[in-house]
Design a protein around this motif. Structure first.
Motif, PDB file in Angstrom:
ATOM      1  N   UNK A  52      47.296  25.172  -2.408  1.00  9.26           N
ATOM      2  CA  UNK A  52      47.262  23.975  -3.244  1.00  9.26           C
ATOM      3  C   UNK A  52      46.429  22.889  -2.566  1.00  9.26           C
ATOM      4  N   UNK A  53      46.612  22.730  -1.266  1.00 11.62           N
ATOM      5  CA  UNK A  53      45.831  21.736  -0.519  1.00 11.62           C
ATOM      6  C   UNK A  53      44.338  22.078  -0.568  1.00 11.62           C
ATOM      7  N   UNK A  54      44.012  23.333  -0.358  1.00 19.20           N
ATOM      8  CA  UNK A  54      42.601  23.757  -0.387  1.00 19.20           C
ATOM      9  C   UNK A  54      41.986  23.552  -1.770  1.00 19.20           C
ATOM     10  N   UNK A  55      42.746  23.822  -2.808  1.00 24.02           N
ATOM     11  CA  UNK A  55      42.232  23.610  -4.171  1.00 24.02           C
ATOM     12  C   UNK A  55      41.975  22.130  -4.433  1.00 24.02           C
ATOM     13  N   UNK A  56      42.849  21.260  -3.919  1.00 20.58           N
ATOM     14  CA  UNK A  56      42.634  19.821  -4.069  1.00 20.58           C
ATOM     15  C   UNK A  56      41.365  19.393  -3.332  1.00 20.58           C
ATOM     16  N   UNK A  57      41.200  19.883  -2.116  1.00 20.42           N
ATOM     17  CA  UNK A  57      40.004  19.549  -1.334  1.00 20.42           C
ATOM     18  C   UNK A  57      38.745  20.057  -2.016  1.00 20.42           C
ATOM     19  N   UNK A  58      38.826  21.251  -2.577  1.00 19.20           N
ATOM     20  CA  UNK A  58      37.677  21.820  -3.280  1.00 19.20           C
ATOM     21  C   UNK A  58      37.300  20.950  -4.475  1.00 19.20           C
ATOM     22  N   UNK A  61      35.586  17.792  -3.200  1.00 21.01           N
ATOM     23  CA  UNK A  61      34.230  18.060  -2.723  1.00 21.01           C
ATOM     24  C   UNK A  61      33.287  18.396  -3.873  1.00 21.01           C
ATOM     25  N   UNK A  62      33.791  19.072  -4.876  1.00 16.07           N
ATOM     26  CA  UNK A  62      32.968  19.389  -6.050  1.00 16.07           C
ATOM     27  C   UNK A  62      32.557  18.099  -6.760  1.00 16.07           C
ATOM     28  N   UNK A  63      33.498  17.174  -6.890  1.00 17.35           N
ATOM     29  CA  UNK A  63      33.184  15.883  -7.509  1.00 17.35           C
ATOM     30  C   UNK A  63      32.159  15.124  -6.669  1.00 17.35           C
ATOM     31  N   UNK A  64      32.306  15.188  -5.353  1.00 17.84           N
ATOM     32  CA  UNK A  64      31.380  14.503  -4.466  1.00 17.84           C
ATOM     33  C   UNK A  64      29.980  15.101  -4.593  1.00 17.84           C
ATOM     34  N   UNK A  65      29.878  16.411  -4.673  1.00 22.47           N
ATOM     35  CA  UNK A  65      28.586  17.080  -4.831  1.00 22.47           C
ATOM     36  C   UNK A  65      27.944  16.633  -6.147  1.00 22.47           C
ATOM     37  N   UNK A  66      28.729  16.607  -7.224  1.00 25.48           N
ATOM     38  CA  UNK A  66      28.193  16.190  -8.514  1.00 25.48           C
ATOM     39  C   UNK A  66      27.716  14.736  -8.459  1.00 25.48           C
TER      40      UNK A  66
END
Length: 69
Positions: A52-58, A61-66
């Protein structure tokens, strides 16, 4: 649920012709397996929490990349 299964298993063993030595051995095996099961369940819970923590971080980071594109 486990207590009911243990009770039924115990009644069946005691009503059958099983020596107390065999019964004690089976009981010890059950306790060992029960401990392993508890440890496995604890590991599963820990792994689910980490996932769950890794999915939140992902997602972050995906939002940051966008945003950076």
């Amino acid at each position: 649920m486990q207590k009911i299964i243990i009770l039924i298993f115990s009644v069946l063993l005691m009503s059958a012709c099983v020596s107390s030595k065999k019964f004690k051995a089976l009981e010890a095996d059950y306790k060992a397996l029960d401990e392993k099961n508890r440890a496995a369940n604890n590991d599963l819970t820990s792994t689910k929490t980490s996932l769950a923590y890794c999915n939140e971080e992902k997602a972050k980071l995906t939002k940051e990349i966008e945003y950076l594109k």
